[in-house]
Write a protein that holds these residues in place. Sequence first.
Motif, short mmCIF file in Angstrom:
data_model
loop_
_atom_site.label_atom_id
_atom_site.label_comp_id
_atom_site.label_asym_id
_atom_site.label_seq_id
_atom_site.Cartn_x
_atom_site.Cartn_y
_atom_site.Cartn_z
N ASP A 43 0.52 -0.94 0.00
CA ASP A 43 -0.08 -0.08 -0.19
C ASP A 43 1.29 1.89 0.13
O ASP A 43 0.44 2.53 -0.64
N ILE A 44 2.78 1.23 0.68
CA ILE A 44 3.21 2.47 0.61
C ILE A 44 3.43 2.65 0.02
O ILE A 44 3.82 3.39 -0.73
N PHE A 45 4.60 1.28 -0.75
CA PHE A 45 5.16 1.74 -2.26
C PHE A 45 3.68 0.99 -2.97
O PHE A 45 4.76 -0.06 -3.47
N SER A 46 2.72 1.03 -3.84
CA SER A 46 2.26 1.13 -4.74
C SER A 46 2.68 0.28 -6.38
O SER A 46 2.35 0.24 -6.91
N ASP A 47 4.20 1.39 -5.97
CA ASP A 47 4.68 1.57 -7.71
C ASP A 47 6.19 0.96 -7.63
O ASP A 47 6.77 1.11 -9.00
N ALA A 48 5.85 0.03 -6.02
CA ALA A 48 7.21 -0.29 -6.80
C ALA A 48 7.46 -1.52 -7.75
O ALA A 48 6.60 -2.03 -8.51
N SER A 49 9.29 -1.89 -8.24
CA SER A 49 9.31 -2.57 -9.44
C SER A 49 11.12 -3.51 -9.15
O SER A 49 11.46 -2.95 -8.31
N LEU A 54 11.42 2.05 -5.54
CA LEU A 54 10.09 2.12 -4.95
C LEU A 54 9.88 3.51 -5.57
O LEU A 54 10.00 4.38 -4.25
N GLN A 55 8.88 3.95 -6.36
CA GLN A 55 8.84 4.71 -7.15
C GLN A 55 8.46 5.45 -6.19
O GLN A 55 7.91 7.13 -5.54
N LYS A 56 7.50 5.30 -5.54
CA LYS A 56 6.05 6.20 -4.84
C LYS A 56 6.89 6.70 -3.23
O LYS A 56 6.52 7.97 -3.40
#
Length: 238
Positions: free
Chosen positions: A207-213, A231-233
Amino acid sequence: MKMLSWNCRGMGQPHTVQELVCLSKTHQPNVIFLSETRKNKEYVEFLRYRLGMNNVFTVSGHGKGGGLAVFWDEAYSCELNKYGDHFTDLYVDKGEGTKWRCAFIYGEPKASQRYVMWDLLRRLKPLGVGAWFMVGDFNEAMWQCEHLSVTPRPASQIAAFREVVQDCELHDLGFAGAPFTYDNRRRGRANVKVRLDRALADDRWRDIFSDASVVHLVSPCSDHLPLLFHLQKEEVLP
């Protein structure tokens, strides 16, 4: 934030150190995790200067195997929670309300003893609080399609790994790049490729790092691929 995780299979060779320095300069991770360093504490700690990192925590290996190291730069603080021969569990904090828990893992290499590692992860889960992220070489596949060789991987081994991931309420974060992170580099029917290295996280972390790749990089210096995490977000937080 960027993080690099790599089973380097020993830091005793100059070309391996050079490759690590190159990876660090190219991708500029804030945190670097190495497993199977196979060197003493003093040698590994000195590497932080080559990597431009301010801090390091190491776990020495036994004999010619093992050894863990976590490096991090001045932008983050890492607080030790628990550690052992096969893991380091830290709290990562940038001071902006983004403190979270990170377990760096080197899985049990002997299949007959892997159940000990899985029991360890189950015991580790309640020994901390907050969003939880786990990364490293687990020495096991989660699905049969993650194993490529003439002989299928024992289904019981795979099922045991999936079970502990479920018990710890973690989820695989996926990846981009080559499908296998380990290659024994043998030819023909003796070749084995497996996805042994991965990142897992609980729902709070996702939820905190929803855009992580997660990206599988390429390196000629180890039979394991390095993993790079974005950890883009967190990077766009004010």
